[in-house]
Design a protein around this motif. Structure first.
Motif, mmCIF file in Angstrom:
data_model
loop_
_atom_site.group_PDB
_atom_site.id
_atom_site.type_symbol
_atom_site.label_atom_id
_atom_site.label_comp_id
_atom_site.label_asym_id
_atom_site.label_seq_id
_atom_site.Cartn_x
_atom_site.Cartn_y
_atom_site.Cartn_z
ATOM 1 N N GLU A 190 0.829 -1.204 0.000
ATOM 2 C CA GLU A 190 0.000 0.000 0.000
ATOM 3 C C GLU A 190 0.872 1.267 0.000
ATOM 4 O OE1 GLU A 190 -4.030 1.638 2.178
ATOM 5 O OE2 GLU A 190 -2.884 0.044 3.137
ATOM 6 N N GLY A 191 1.948 1.239 0.748
ATOM 7 C CA GLY A 191 2.874 2.363 0.750
ATOM 8 C C GLY A 191 3.520 2.558 -0.609
ATOM 9 N N ALA A 192 3.879 1.445 -1.258
ATOM 10 C CA ALA A 192 4.464 1.526 -2.607
ATOM 11 C C ALA A 192 3.483 2.157 -3.585
ATOM 12 C CB ALA A 192 4.897 0.143 -3.081
ATOM 13 N N ASP A 193 2.203 1.850 -3.439
ATOM 14 C CA ASP A 193 1.186 2.470 -4.298
ATOM 15 C C ASP A 193 1.162 3.978 -4.098
ATOM 16 O OD1 ASP A 193 0.509 -0.053 -5.228
ATOM 17 O OD2 ASP A 193 -1.255 -0.244 -3.940
ATOM 18 N N TYR A 194 1.290 4.424 -2.853
ATOM 19 C CA TYR A 194 1.332 5.857 -2.570
ATOM 20 C C TYR A 194 2.597 6.487 -3.151
ATOM 21 C CZ TYR A 194 -2.776 6.065 0.431
ATOM 22 O OH TYR A 194 -4.067 6.047 0.902
ATOM 23 N N VAL A 195 3.706 5.779 -3.086
ATOM 24 C CA VAL A 195 4.948 6.306 -3.652
ATOM 25 C C VAL A 195 4.789 6.491 -5.166
ATOM 26 C CG1 VAL A 195 7.404 5.864 -4.040
ATOM 27 C CG2 VAL A 195 6.391 5.386 -1.796
ATOM 28 N N HIS A 196 4.138 5.551 -5.833
ATOM 29 C CA HIS A 196 3.850 5.698 -7.261
ATOM 30 C C HIS A 196 3.018 6.956 -7.519
ATOM 31 C CE1 HIS A 196 5.248 2.133 -9.476
ATOM 32 N NE2 HIS A 196 5.129 1.504 -8.319
ATOM 33 N N LEU A 197 2.001 7.142 -6.721
ATOM 34 C CA LEU A 197 1.122 8.305 -6.861
ATOM 35 C C LEU A 197 1.898 9.606 -6.674
ATOM 36 C CD1 LEU A 197 -2.032 9.216 -6.931
ATOM 37 C CD2 LEU A 197 -1.653 9.537 -4.495
ATOM 38 N N VAL A 198 2.728 9.652 -5.644
ATOM 39 C CA VAL A 198 3.515 10.854 -5.368
ATOM 40 C C VAL A 198 4.519 11.098 -6.498
ATOM 41 C CG1 VAL A 198 5.154 11.934 -3.764
ATOM 42 C CG2 VAL A 198 3.165 10.690 -2.878
ATOM 43 N N LEU A 199 5.126 10.039 -7.016
ATOM 44 C CA LEU A 199 6.062 10.183 -8.143
ATOM 45 C C LEU A 199 5.360 10.848 -9.333
ATOM 46 C CD1 LEU A 199 8.836 9.621 -9.444
ATOM 47 C CD2 LEU A 199 7.936 7.384 -10.117
ATOM 48 N N GLN A 200 4.130 10.484 -9.588
ATOM 49 C CA GLN A 200 3.385 11.041 -10.716
ATOM 50 C C GLN A 200 2.911 12.467 -10.461
ATOM 51 O OE1 GLN A 200 0.140 8.337 -11.350
ATOM 52 N NE2 GLN A 200 1.464 6.687 -12.039
ATOM 53 N N LYS A 201 2.489 12.760 -9.237
ATOM 54 C CA LYS A 201 1.780 14.013 -8.982
ATOM 55 C C LYS A 201 2.561 15.100 -8.246
ATOM 56 C CE LYS A 201 -2.837 12.060 -9.038
ATOM 57 N NZ LYS A 201 -4.120 11.999 -8.337
ATOM 58 N N SER A 202 3.653 14.771 -7.613
ATOM 59 C CA SER A 202 4.363 15.774 -6.821
ATOM 60 C C SER A 202 4.915 16.887 -7.718
ATOM 61 C CB SER A 202 5.519 15.138 -6.054
ATOM 62 O OG SER A 202 6.255 16.143 -5.384
ATOM 63 N N PRO A 203 4.814 18.125 -7.268
ATOM 64 C CA PRO A 203 5.410 19.229 -8.015
ATOM 65 C C PRO A 203 6.893 19.422 -7.672
ATOM 66 C CG PRO A 203 4.186 20.085 -6.149
ATOM 67 C CD PRO A 203 3.979 18.587 -6.156
ATOM 68 N N ASN A 204 7.410 18.633 -6.729
ATOM 69 C CA ASN A 204 8.744 18.846 -6.198
ATOM 70 C C ASN A 204 9.719 17.796 -6.727
ATOM 71 O OD1 ASN A 204 10.935 18.365 -4.070
ATOM 72 N ND2 ASN A 204 10.078 20.341 -3.463
ATOM 73 N N MET A 205 10.782 18.233 -7.397
ATOM 74 C CA MET A 205 11.733 17.300 -8.001
ATOM 75 C C MET A 205 12.485 16.480 -6.954
ATOM 76 S SD MET A 205 12.578 16.046 -10.802
ATOM 77 C CE MET A 205 12.596 16.960 -12.320
ATOM 78 N N ARG A 206 12.820 17.065 -5.829
ATOM 79 C CA ARG A 206 13.534 16.298 -4.787
ATOM 80 C C ARG A 206 12.654 15.163 -4.265
ATOM 81 N NH1 ARG A 206 14.917 17.039 1.090
ATOM 82 N NH2 ARG A 206 16.717 15.699 1.357
ATOM 83 N N VAL A 207 11.381 15.436 -4.102
ATOM 84 C CA VAL A 207 10.443 14.411 -3.644
ATOM 85 C C VAL A 207 10.320 13.319 -4.703
ATOM 86 C CG1 VAL A 207 8.028 13.972 -3.039
ATOM 87 C CG2 VAL A 207 9.204 15.976 -2.123
ATOM 88 N N LYS A 208 10.210 13.710 -5.961
ATOM 89 C CA LYS A 208 10.130 12.728 -7.043
ATOM 90 C C LYS A 208 11.393 11.854 -7.070
ATOM 91 C CE LYS A 208 7.160 15.156 -10.316
ATOM 92 N NZ LYS A 208 6.351 14.143 -10.958
ATOM 93 N N PHE A 209 12.539 12.500 -6.853
ATOM 94 C CA PHE A 209 13.799 11.760 -6.854
ATOM 95 C C PHE A 209 13.802 10.722 -5.729
ATOM 96 C CE2 PHE A 209 17.936 11.424 -8.588
ATOM 97 C CZ PHE A 209 18.768 11.017 -7.563
ATOM 98 N N MET A 210 13.319 11.100 -4.547
ATOM 99 C CA MET A 210 13.229 10.152 -3.435
ATOM 100 C C MET A 210 12.275 9.012 -3.780
ATOM 101 S SD MET A 210 14.071 8.946 -0.516
ATOM 102 C CE MET A 210 14.903 10.129 0.519
ATOM 103 N N CYS A 211 11.165 9.320 -4.427
ATOM 104 C CA CYS A 211 10.235 8.272 -4.860
ATOM 105 C C CYS A 211 10.958 7.276 -5.773
ATOM 106 C CB CYS A 211 9.045 8.864 -5.617
ATOM 107 S SG CYS A 211 7.872 9.779 -4.615
ATOM 108 N N ALA A 212 11.677 7.809 -6.747
ATOM 109 C CA ALA A 212 12.395 6.952 -7.687
ATOM 110 C C ALA A 212 13.428 6.096 -6.966
ATOM 111 C CB ALA A 212 13.060 7.800 -8.769
ATOM 112 N N GLN A 213 14.168 6.687 -6.035
ATOM 113 C CA GLN A 213 15.159 5.916 -5.275
ATOM 114 C C GLN A 213 14.497 4.743 -4.551
ATOM 115 O OE1 GLN A 213 16.831 8.792 -2.602
ATOM 116 N NE2 GLN A 213 18.572 9.194 -3.939
#
Length: 172
Positions: free
Chosen positions: A59-82
């Motif tokens: 369930e957490g991984a699903d949220y990470v996918h969502l945040v990767l797609q929708k976050s306006p912040n590149m640092r947050v997206k980078f953490m999602c990808a990591q």
């Protein structure tokens, strides 16, 4: 304790730490709160992503996918990808690959350094090897299981450190 931490997370100088505490517990009641925080345009939201990935399972991984797609912040997206890469998820590799030249090349250095740090002998990696590796993983191609298992082991390490891995090169 949850009510106290929620109050701290609402408006306090200790807001970031309170959110980390909420995430660390793995209490599924906190998922919507953490999602809302992770979607803010704030570098500090990266710590929320880390906890979503580490403490909430699928369930957490699903949220990470969502945040990767929708976050306006590149640092947050980078953490999602990591976090996704460390779990072997192609979406993380795809983000890295898609962003090698983002921001006038600023992301390339960060991505390249991250992958080099994860690999013993990585200092000798050629940029073309990195792109090919990311492309293969983004497409779900994991033919070279030994290399893949070594990289994936980082995400499973108990200390969650970035201990370099025993790979001499990513080139074929």
């Amino acid at each position: 304790w949850r009510d106290i931490v929620l109050k701290l997370a609402e408006s306090s100088p200790a807001r970031e730490q309170a959110l980390i505490c909420l995430g660390w517990r793995g209490d599924h009641r906190n998922l919507k709160i953490l999602e809302s925080e992770a979607l803010k345009d704030d570098d500090k939201a990266a710590s929320v992503v880390y906890n979503l990935a580490r403490n909430y399972g699928k369930e957490g991984a699903d949220y990470v996918h969502l945040v990767l797609q929708k976050s306006p912040n590149m640092r947050v997206k980078f953490m999602c990808a990591q976090q996704l890469i460390q779990k072997g998820d192609p979406a993380g590799f795809k983000f890295y690959l898609d962003n090698l030249d983002a921001n006038n090349g600023k992301m390339r250095g960060q991505i390249y350094q991250e992958m080099r740090d994860w690999v013993i002998g990585g200092r000798e990696l050629k940029e073309r090897d990195l792109a090919a590796f990311l492309a293969a993983r983004a497409n779900g191609d994991v033919k070279d299981d030994r290399r893949w298992e070594m990289i994936r082991a980082i995400g499973e390490a108990k200390d969650n450190s970035r201990t370099p891995l025993l790979i001499s090169s990513l080139s074929d």
